[in-house]
Design an enzyme around this catalytic site. Structure first.
Site: not given
Length: 257
Positions: A101, A103-104, A121, A129, A132, A238
């Site tokens: 999930q 986006i890093d 994601h 773009c 295009c 963790d």
């Protein structure tokens, strides 16, 4: 707890087609903030919806401003031991698919291959773009926006946007197809560092579990799947502390003939 840790190692040892699903909790140890948490940017800003981005210059400025706020954290972040442990599973031939999930871009930085990785994601490490489809490095575009306050455009004239899925924007069908295909083939599914509360992505590990794959969850804090009967093992804590030693132990143990 020791029994659960031993069971987790056994699950890893016996798997040859693992589906791994990761969320924000795997990256907080790399300095990436949980943007939904207290003080996170999403508690201070209203999201810009995709349709608004496409039709409004004001919305585009707001979106690029929002992305600029977290850009340096993404740019400078390094993978941690949990990201590297997943790479170790891939290199050992145990990883079928990694769905994130996040986006890093830290799975890519760690060495996960594009053949195995589904960034459901999108990623902040590219700009795309909207006309295009050309993708490019984000640094020059953020510098342009910071200096001019004008949202950048592609050479073709199209609107540029960080290559993440915005609110109201459809997930990529090819990513969903790859993730769904993995749920049919996986012999183990791991959910790591996710509250499993963002849909439709959170359905992915559950699909594999409902098809018979053992399902293990590691997260600090409750998840939406904790009470479900499909969950085989729930480890609280963790991911960066729990996953790497378990992977090391599993890969060091000879498989049963």
């Amino acid at each position: 707890m020791q029994a659960d840790a031993a069971k987790f190692v056994e699950l890893l040892l016996c798997s040859a087609r693992m589906l791994v699903f990761t969320g924000a909790g795997i990256s907080t140890g790399s300095g990436i903030p949980d943007f939904r948490g207290p003080g996170g940017v999403w508690t201070r800003r209203k999201p810009v919806y995709y349709d608004d981005f496409m039709r409004s210059e004001t919305a585009r400025i707001e979106h690029w401003d929002f992305k600029l706020e977290g850009w340096e954290a993404y740019r400078d972040a390094h993978p941690n031991a949990a990201h590297r442990a997943i790479v170790d599973l891939e290199r050992a031939g145990k990883l079928l698919t990694l769905v994130t999930q996040n986006i890093d871009g830290l799975h890519t930085k760690a060495g996960s291959t594009t053949e195995r990785l589904v960034e459901i994601h999108g990623t902040n490490l590219l700009v795309e773009c909207q006309t295009c489809g050309r993708r490019s490095a984000p640094g020059p575009h953020f510098e342009h926006f910071q200096k001019t306050r004008q949202p950048p455009r592609c050479e073709c004239g199209g609107l540029l946007k960080p290559a993440t899925i915005s609110f109201g924007q459809n997930l990529r069908s090819e990513d969903l197809d790859r993730a769904e295909a993995a749920t049919r083939q996986a012999d183990l599914v791991l959910a790591l560092g996710s509250t499993l509360s963002v849909f439709p992505a959170a359905e992915i590990p559950l699909l594999a579990a409902r098809r018979g794959a053992p399902y293990a969850i590691i997260n600090r804090g409750a998840t939406e799947h904790d009470s479900l009967p499909e969950v085989t093992l729930r480890l609280e804590g963790d991911v960066v502390e729990i996953l790497p030693p378990a992977v090391k132990a599993a890969l060091a143990t000879p498989a049963n003939p």
